[in-house]
Structures are given as structure tokens and as C-alpha cells.
Write an enzyme that holds these catalytic residues in place. Structure first.
Site, PDB file in Angstrom:
ATOM      1  N   CYS A   1       0.810  -1.223   0.000  1.00 49.14           N
ATOM      2  CA  CYS A   1       0.000   0.000   0.000  1.00 49.14           C
ATOM      3  C   CYS A   1       0.843   1.274   0.000  1.00 49.14           C
ATOM      4  O   CYS A   1       0.340   2.346  -0.335  1.00 49.14           O
ATOM      5  CB  CYS A   1      -0.965   0.008   1.177  1.00 49.14           C
ATOM      6  SG  CYS A   1      -2.137  -1.350   1.094  1.00 49.14           S
TER       7      CYS A   1
ATOM      8  N   HIS B   1      -3.159   7.570   2.030  1.00 48.95           N
ATOM      9  CA  HIS B   1      -3.577   6.246   1.549  1.00 48.95           C
ATOM     10  C   HIS B   1      -4.964   5.953   2.129  1.00 48.95           C
ATOM     11  O   HIS B   1      -5.240   6.263   3.286  1.00 48.95           O
ATOM     12  CB  HIS B   1      -2.567   5.191   2.010  1.00 48.95           C
ATOM     13  CG  HIS B   1      -3.046   3.787   1.810  1.00 48.95           C
ATOM     14  ND1 HIS B   1      -3.540   3.347   0.610  1.00 48.95           N
ATOM     15  CD2 HIS B   1      -3.121   2.733   2.664  1.00 48.95           C
ATOM     16  CE1 HIS B   1      -3.892   2.077   0.727  1.00 48.95           C
ATOM     17  NE2 HIS B   1      -3.661   1.686   1.966  1.00 48.95           N
TER      18      HIS B   1
ATOM     19  N   ASN C   1     -10.098   0.181  -0.366  1.00 50.79           N
ATOM     20  CA  ASN C   1      -8.632   0.236  -0.323  1.00 50.79           C
ATOM     21  C   ASN C   1      -8.085  -0.370  -1.616  1.00 50.79           C
ATOM     22  O   ASN C   1      -8.189  -1.575  -1.827  1.00 50.79           O
ATOM     23  CB  ASN C   1      -8.145  -0.533   0.904  1.00 50.79           C
ATOM     24  CG  ASN C   1      -6.639  -0.512   1.062  1.00 50.79           C
ATOM     25  OD1 ASN C   1      -5.914  -0.112   0.156  1.00 50.79           O
ATOM     26  ND2 ASN C   1      -6.161  -0.952   2.212  1.00 50.79           N
TER      27      ASN C   1
HETATM   28  O1  UT7 Z   1      -3.789  -0.764   3.482  1.00 54.46           O
HETATM   29  C1  UT7 Z   1      -2.967  -1.541   4.298  1.00 54.46           C
HETATM   30  C2  UT7 Z   1      -3.202  -1.280   5.684  1.00 54.46           C
HETATM   31  N1  UT7 Z   1      -4.443  -1.847   6.134  1.00 54.46           N
HETATM   32  C3  UT7 Z   1      -5.100  -1.234   7.092  1.00 54.46           C
HETATM   33  O2  UT7 Z   1      -4.692  -0.164   7.465  1.00 54.46           O
HETATM   34  C4  UT7 Z   1      -6.284  -1.902   7.722  1.00 54.46           C
HETATM   35  C5  UT7 Z   1      -6.215  -1.676   9.200  1.00 54.46           C
HETATM   36  N2  UT7 Z   1      -7.291  -2.258   9.979  1.00 54.46           N
HETATM   37  C6  UT7 Z   1      -8.567  -1.868   9.873  1.00 54.46           C
HETATM   38  O3  UT7 Z   1      -8.913  -1.067   9.042  1.00 54.46           O
HETATM   39  C7  UT7 Z   1      -9.560  -2.415  10.887  1.00 54.46           C
HETATM   40  O4  UT7 Z   1      -8.855  -3.075  11.910  1.00 54.46           O
HETATM   41  C8  UT7 Z   1     -10.616  -3.361  10.261  1.00 54.46           C
HETATM   42  C9  UT7 Z   1     -11.585  -2.578   9.404  1.00 54.46           C
HETATM   43  C10 UT7 Z   1      -9.912  -4.432   9.456  1.00 54.46           C
HETATM   44  C11 UT7 Z   1     -11.424  -4.038  11.379  1.00 54.46           C
HETATM   45  O5  UT7 Z   1     -12.008  -3.091  12.245  1.00 54.46           O
HETATM   46  P1  UT7 Z   1     -11.911  -3.282  13.826  1.00 54.46           P
HETATM   47  O6  UT7 Z   1     -12.700  -2.211  14.442  1.00 54.46           O
HETATM   48  O7  UT7 Z   1     -10.438  -3.360  14.159  1.00 54.46           O
HETATM   49  O8  UT7 Z   1     -12.662  -4.649  14.033  1.00 54.46           O
HETATM   50  P2  UT7 Z   1     -12.122  -6.001  14.688  1.00 54.46           P
HETATM   51  O9  UT7 Z   1     -11.121  -6.658  13.806  1.00 54.46           O
HETATM   52  O10 UT7 Z   1     -11.704  -5.690  16.073  1.00 54.46           O
HETATM   53  O11 UT7 Z   1     -13.440  -6.870  14.694  1.00 54.46           O
HETATM   54  C12 UT7 Z   1     -14.599  -6.508  15.469  1.00 54.46           C
HETATM   55  C13 UT7 Z   1     -15.675  -7.536  15.292  1.00 54.46           C
HETATM   56  C14 UT7 Z   1     -15.188  -8.989  15.460  1.00 54.46           C
HETATM   57  O12 UT7 Z   1     -16.178  -9.685  16.164  1.00 54.46           O
HETATM   58  P3  UT7 Z   1     -16.003 -10.000  17.741  1.00 54.46           P
HETATM   59  O13 UT7 Z   1     -14.715 -10.753  17.864  1.00 54.46           O
HETATM   60  O14 UT7 Z   1     -15.958  -8.650  18.391  1.00 54.46           O
HETATM   61  O15 UT7 Z   1     -17.223 -10.798  18.034  1.00 54.46           O
HETATM   62  C15 UT7 Z   1     -15.099  -9.501  14.060  1.00 54.46           C
HETATM   63  O16 UT7 Z   1     -15.282 -10.881  13.963  1.00 54.46           O
HETATM   64  O17 UT7 Z   1     -16.218  -7.473  13.972  1.00 54.46           O
HETATM   65  C16 UT7 Z   1     -16.237  -8.787  13.384  1.00 54.46           C
HETATM   66  N3  UT7 Z   1     -16.042  -8.645  11.943  1.00 54.46           N
HETATM   67  C17 UT7 Z   1     -17.061  -8.456  11.086  1.00 54.46           C
HETATM   68  N4  UT7 Z   1     -18.376  -8.367  11.250  1.00 54.46           N
HETATM   69  C18 UT7 Z   1     -19.127  -8.162  10.157  1.00 54.46           C
HETATM   70  C19 UT7 Z   1     -14.880  -8.655  11.265  1.00 54.46           C
HETATM   71  N5  UT7 Z   1     -15.125  -8.476   9.949  1.00 54.46           N
HETATM   72  C20 UT7 Z   1     -16.457  -8.354   9.814  1.00 54.46           C
HETATM   73  C21 UT7 Z   1     -17.305  -8.143   8.706  1.00 54.46           C
HETATM   74  N6  UT7 Z   1     -18.627  -8.041   8.921  1.00 54.46           N
HETATM   75  N7  UT7 Z   1     -16.824  -7.997   7.448  1.00 54.46           N
END
Ligand code: UT7
Length: 325
Positions: free
Chosen positions: A115, A252, A282
Site C-alpha cells: 500500500c 492512503h 482500499n
Molecule cells: O492498506 C494496508 C493497511 N491496512 C489497514 O490499514 C487496515 C487496518 N485495519 C482496519 O482497518 C480495521 O482493523 C478493520 C476494518 C480491518 C477491522 O475493524 P476493527 O474495528 O479493528 O474490528 P475487529 O477486527 O476488532 O473486529 C470486530 C468484530 C469482530 O467480532 P467479535 O470478535 O468482536 O465478536 C469480528 O469478527 O467485527 C467482526 N467482523 C465483522 N463483522 C461483520 C470482522 N469483519 C467483519 C465483517 N462483517 N466484514
């Protein structure tokens, strides 16, 4: 007198097919609400069958050349940032060179910094121009991430999209101050110890297969705001500039919350931040040149404006740059 890499034209290309969050929610266990709330994404463009990274890059490059009033044989170097090349080799840059109809024997190669790829490619091209080795550079960020996504993994597949952006640079003279037009500076970093946070689980020398994207989203998120804030401050300090002097912050586009968090830390208010993640998701190395193209087309970015870029991606890699348009 110093040589500067001045932006002569920009271009972009997005595949025709748009996939909304609602469409994804019909296929996997997710919802429009979750995706919008956690990432800011509303939709993404996905490449059609047989539509390759080089096709998107070539269309973006043609637009940048047209905007600059230049032809394929005016290009001295093509630096193409991608993690999704058409083939393991040759470089997609050389495929684009051929599709553009370049016949002047100029050079072309790919840069792989995921990225952060566009910032790495910009730095590379800028250094070739400043060294006097070429007079014109085509800097491309082009991706078909849809091909390396695990469409069963809802934590990653909802976040990415396909697209390409191009910036054409032309050598010009400056005084060596931040009043000069052109790329004022670039700042690149990487830390290979953070490999496991974001990688593709395959490749020619490991599995012999392309592999799929794996990400520890929450951990990447933590590094993103810190590293991108640090590297933007580094860019401002290197040029003796204050965040108030930045006309456009073009980060980005990985997550709306990361963009807002970084902008807040810098003290750059919302209306000076270019955001396209809602429309494009992204697009990895393509996200910055795509965002630049949008903001040039709608006439937000004007000649003389100061534009601050930053990115972070797999590696981890991160970097920034300041351009006076
Ligand atoms: O470009 C390269 C760099 N990449 C990035 O910068 C990405 C960086 N990370 C992020 O943008 C975020 O961490 C995400 C968007 C990937 C995730 O957001 P988050 O607020 O960190 O969510 P999380 O991973 O802590 O997940 C929260 C909950 C989980 O459920 P539990 O464990 O709380 O029950 C996940 O299983 O959301 C659940 N979850 C989803 N639910 C519905 C994860 N993906 C999904 C989904 N739909 N697609």
C-alpha cells in the site's frame, strides 16, 4: 538552481463493475452497516474477467499523458507500483510500456511496497529525475487486489477494491526552497519484523502459487495512525513547513477512521482531506494517485497548492511526500 519533478498530468482508471456492501452482504456474513461504520467503505470497483492490472494502468497512463499533452515516446521512465502484477515476470511496467506503444527504449520496472507502493514509486522516479538520468517519468499505482482476496474471509475481503492511477512528472528548475513547484521531498521506511501483520500466503519461491491476503487488522490499525503521523511530521519538518500550510492532505485510503485519526493528530481539518475510500475502498498502491486524480478533476487541487501524501502497507512499509502542484 535545483532540478525538480513537476506534475504535468494525472489520470485514473476504475473497472466498470461496482460491488456495493449490500451485494457482499448477500454472499458473506457481513452487513453494509458494519463495513461503513468500521471502515468508511460504501462500495468498490472490481476488475472484469480478463481485465488485468496492466489494462487499468495503461488507461490511467493514457489519461495522464493526454492531460500533459505528451505522447508515449516522451516518457523516459515508467515506475509502476503494484502487488498484483499480471505475471510473476516481466514487470507490469514493461507490459504497460508496450500497451502504450512506447518505442523509444525508455526504461520501466515495478516497485513492490504494497500500500506504500505509490510513495515508493514517486520517490524512485523523483530521484531518477533529480539525478538528470531522465526528463519525464510516468509514476503508476495499479492493482487488482480482488484476485488475491480470500472471499471466504469477511475480515479482509470487504476492505479492498481494484483500480489504477497515474502521475506524469516532468523535470523543471527550482530554487531549492519550499516555494518551488514539484516534489519537495519523500520519506520512506520499512520494518520487516512486522511481516506477519499483513502478507500474502504464497509466492513463486515459497509455495509456487499466488496465495491470498492475510491481515491482523486490529494490529495494523494501531501501527497505521502512529507511523503515518510520524512520517508526515518528518516531511513537514524536512521542508520547514507547518501543517497549516498544507492545502490538501491525500492519505492512503485504508480506513476512514485511520484517515481521520491521522488528520486529527496533524491538526489538518476535514475539508482539506481528500477522501475516496467510500467509493473506491482500499486499492493499495493505486489509492493515492486515484485520490489525486479525483481532486484534480473536481478542481480542488490547483497549481501552486501544497499536497501532503502518506501511506502504510505490508512489510510493514510506510512513507510520505510533499508536492507543490
Ligand atoms: O492498506 C494496508 C493497511 N491496512 C489497514 O490499514 C487496515 C487496518 N485495519 C482496519 O482497518 C480495521 O482493523 C478493520 C476494518 C480491518 C477491522 O475493524 P476493527 O474495528 O479493528 O474490528 P475487529 O477486527 O476488532 O473486529 C470486530 C468484530 C469482530 O467480532 P467479535 O470478535 O468482536 O465478536 C469480528 O469478527 O467485527 C467482526 N467482523 C465483522 N463483522 C461483520 C470482522 N469483519 C467483519 C465483517 N462483517 N466484514
Amino acid at each position: 538552481m535545483v532540478r525538480r519533478s513537476i506534475v504535468a498530468g494525472v489520470g485514473a482508471c476504475l473497472p466498470e463493475r461496482i460491488v456495493t456492501n449490500a451485494e457482499l452482504a448477500r454472499r458473506i456474513d457481513t452487513s453494509d452497516e458494519w463495513i461503513r461504520e468500521r471502515s468508511g467503505i460504501h462500495q468498490r470497483h472490481i476488475a472484469g474477467d480478463g481485465e488485468m492490472t496492466s489494462d487499468l494502468a495503461t488507461r490511467a497512463a493514457e489519461k495522464a499523458l493526454a492531460a500533459a499533452g505528451m505522447g508515449a515516446d516522451d516518457v523516459g521512465i515508467i515506475v509502476l507500483a503494484t502487488s498484483t502484477p499480471d505475471e510473476t515476470f516481466p514487470a507490469t511496467a514493461t507490459v504497460v510500456q508496450s500497451k502504450l506503444g512506447c518505442s523509444n527504449g525508455s526504461m520501466g520496472f515495478d516497485v513492490q511496497a504494497v500500500c506504500s507502493g505509490f510513495v515508493y514509486a514517486l520517490a524512485t522516479a523523483d530521484n531518477f529525475l533529480k539525478a538528470g538520468q531522465v526528463d519525464t517519468a510516468l509514476v503508476l499505482g495499479a492493482e487488482t487486489f480482488s484476485r488475491i482476496l480470500d472471499w471466504e474471509d469477511r475480515t479482509t475481503c470487504v476492505l479492498f477494491g481494484d483500480g489504477a492511477g497515474a502521475v506524469l512528472l516532468k523535470a523543471g528548475d527550482g530554487k531549492g526552497s519550499s516555494d518551488d513547484r514539484g516534489v519537495l521531498s519523500t520519506h520512506l521506511h520499512s520494518d520487516g519484523r512486522l511481516h506477519d501483520l499483513l502478507y500474502v500466503d504464497g509466492g513463486p519461491s515459497s509455495t509456487g502459487e499466488v496465495g491470498l491476503l492475510r491481515m491482523e487488522g486490529r494490529e495494523v490499525f494501531k501501527h497505521a495512525v502512529t507511523k503515518m503521523s510520524e512520517v508526515t511530521v518528518e516531511a513537514l519538518e524536512a521542508n520547514g513547513l507547518d501543517a497549516d500550510e498544507i492545502d490538501w492532505f491525500v492519505p492512503h485510503q485504508a480506513n476512514r477512521r485511520i484517515i481521520d485519526g491521522t488528520a486529527r493528530k496533524l491538526g489538518i481539518t476535514g475539508e482539506r482531506v481528500v477522501v475516496t475510500i467510500d467509493q473506491h475502498a482500499n486499492t493499495s498502491a493505486a489509492s493515492i494517485p486515484l485520490a489525486l486524480s479525483v481532486a484534480v478533476d473536481d478542481e480542488r487541487i490547483q497549481q501552486g497548492n501544497l499536497v501532503l501524501l502518506e501511506a502504510m502497507g505490508g512489510g510493514l512499509t510506510w512513507g510520505s511526500g510533499i508536492i507543490r502542484w
